[in-house]
Scaffold this motif. Structure first.
Motif, short mmCIF file in Angstrom:
data_model
loop_
_atom_site.label_atom_id
_atom_site.label_comp_id
_atom_site.label_asym_id
_atom_site.label_seq_id
_atom_site.Cartn_x
_atom_site.Cartn_y
_atom_site.Cartn_z
N ASN A 169 0.83 -1.21 0.00
CA ASN A 169 0.00 0.00 0.00
C ASN A 169 0.85 1.25 0.00
N GLU A 170 0.24 2.33 -0.44
CA GLU A 170 0.81 3.67 -0.37
C GLU A 170 -0.28 4.56 0.23
N THR A 171 0.09 5.37 1.24
CA THR A 171 -0.91 6.15 1.95
C THR A 171 -0.43 7.58 2.15
N ILE A 172 -1.36 8.53 1.96
CA ILE A 172 -1.06 9.96 2.06
C ILE A 172 -1.98 10.58 3.09
N LEU A 173 -1.40 11.35 4.03
CA LEU A 173 -2.16 12.13 5.01
C LEU A 173 -2.05 13.58 4.61
N THR A 174 -3.20 14.26 4.45
CA THR A 174 -3.20 15.67 4.08
C THR A 174 -3.20 16.54 5.34
N SER A 220 -5.41 6.30 0.21
CA SER A 220 -4.54 5.14 0.10
C SER A 220 -4.91 4.31 -1.12
N LYS A 221 -3.92 3.58 -1.60
CA LYS A 221 -4.15 2.63 -2.67
C LYS A 221 -3.30 1.40 -2.39
N GLY A 222 -3.73 0.29 -2.92
CA GLY A 222 -2.99 -0.95 -2.77
C GLY A 222 -3.91 -2.15 -2.72
N TYR A 223 -3.36 -3.33 -2.93
CA TYR A 223 -4.15 -4.55 -2.94
C TYR A 223 -4.82 -4.79 -1.60
N PRO A 247 -8.67 -4.54 -3.25
CA PRO A 247 -8.18 -5.62 -4.10
C PRO A 247 -8.77 -5.62 -5.51
N ASN A 248 -9.94 -5.00 -5.68
CA ASN A 248 -10.55 -4.94 -7.01
C ASN A 248 -9.89 -3.92 -7.92
N ASN A 249 -9.31 -2.87 -7.34
CA ASN A 249 -8.62 -1.86 -8.11
C ASN A 249 -7.48 -1.29 -7.28
N PRO A 250 -6.36 -2.02 -7.16
CA PRO A 250 -5.27 -1.62 -6.27
C PRO A 250 -4.54 -0.34 -6.67
N ASN A 251 -4.78 0.18 -7.88
CA ASN A 251 -4.11 1.40 -8.33
C ASN A 251 -4.95 2.66 -8.13
N GLU A 252 -6.13 2.51 -7.52
CA GLU A 252 -7.03 3.65 -7.31
C GLU A 252 -6.92 4.13 -5.86
N PHE A 253 -6.64 5.43 -5.67
CA PHE A 253 -6.63 6.02 -4.34
C PHE A 253 -8.06 6.16 -3.84
N ILE A 254 -8.28 5.77 -2.58
CA ILE A 254 -9.59 5.99 -1.97
C ILE A 254 -9.39 6.79 -0.68
N ASN A 255 -10.41 7.52 -0.28
CA ASN A 255 -10.36 8.32 0.94
C ASN A 255 -10.76 7.42 2.10
N ILE A 256 -9.77 6.88 2.81
CA ILE A 256 -10.03 5.97 3.92
C ILE A 256 -10.72 6.69 5.07
N SER A 311 0.87 -5.17 5.61
CA SER A 311 -0.28 -5.12 4.70
C SER A 311 -1.45 -4.42 5.36
N SER A 312 -1.16 -3.35 6.08
CA SER A 312 -2.20 -2.65 6.82
C SER A 312 -1.82 -1.19 7.02
N ILE A 313 -2.81 -0.40 7.39
CA ILE A 313 -2.61 1.02 7.67
C ILE A 313 -3.32 1.33 8.98
N TYR A 314 -2.70 2.17 9.80
CA TYR A 314 -3.27 2.55 11.09
C TYR A 314 -3.42 4.06 11.12
N LEU A 315 -4.58 4.52 11.60
CA LEU A 315 -4.94 5.93 11.60
C LEU A 315 -5.16 6.40 13.03
N LEU A 316 -4.48 7.46 13.44
CA LEU A 316 -4.69 8.08 14.75
C LEU A 316 -5.56 9.31 14.54
#
Length: 128
Positions: free
Chosen positions: A19-24, A31-34, A38-47, A67-72
Motif C-alpha cells: 500500500n501507499e498512503t497519504i495524510l493531508t 490510500s491505494k494498494g491490494y 483488491p478490485n482496483n489496487p491502483n485507485e486512491f480511496i479516501n479511507i 499489509s495494513s494502515i493505522y490511523l490516529l
C-alpha cells in the motif's frame, strides 16, 4: 502509460508492502494498494471518509504495517484497515469476506509507531 496523481497539502506519506498512503494537512487519508482495494489496487480511496463515527474522521497521524494502515484520529482513537493472515483488519481473500471499513482498535492513544514495512504496530496510550 502510468497515471500521475498530485495531492496538495501533503503532511505525511507512508508505504507498506502492498500500500501507499497519504495524510493531508486537513486530516484526510488517501490510500491505494491490494490490501486496501483488491478490485482496483491502483485507485486512491479516501479511507478517512469510511470511518463510521464522523467525529473521528480527522486524522492526525498514519503508519503503514506490512499489509495494513493505522490511523490516529484527533479524538485519540486508532483505526486499522488492511489484510492479514486471519483477516481481522479487512479481509483474507482465501477464507474471509472483505470488510470495507476501518475498525476501531483502541481508544485514548497519544502516538502510533511502526517499523518500515513492519508486521507490528505500537500504540502509546494517554497514560504512556
Amino acid at each position: 502509460m502510468n497515471e500521475i496523481i498530485f495531492f496538495e497539502n501533503i503532511q505525511k506519506v507512508t508505504v507498506g508492502y502492498q500500500n501507499e498512503t497519504i495524510l493531508t494537512i486537513e486530516g484526510n487519508v488517501f490510500s491505494k494498494g491490494y490490501d486496501i482495494n483488491p478490485n482496483n489496487p491502483n485507485e486512491f480511496i479516501n479511507i478517512s471518509s469510511l470511518i463510521e463515527d464522523k467525529n473521528d474522521r480527522i486524522i492526525e497521524d498514519i503508519v503503514s504495517g506490512f499489509s495494513s494502515i493505522y490511523l490516529l484520529t484527533s479524538n485519540h482513537n486508532v483505526y486499522g484497515i488492511g489484510s492479514n493472515e486471519y483477516g481481522q483488519l479487512c479481509f483474507d481473500s482465501k477464507t474471509l469476506k472483505k470488510k470495507e471499513k476501518p475498525i476501531l482498535m483502541m481508544k485514548k492513544v497519544s502516538k502510533i509507531f511502526s517499523g518500515i514495512i513492519s508486521h507490528h504496530v505500537f500504540l502509546l496510550n494517554s497514560n504512556q
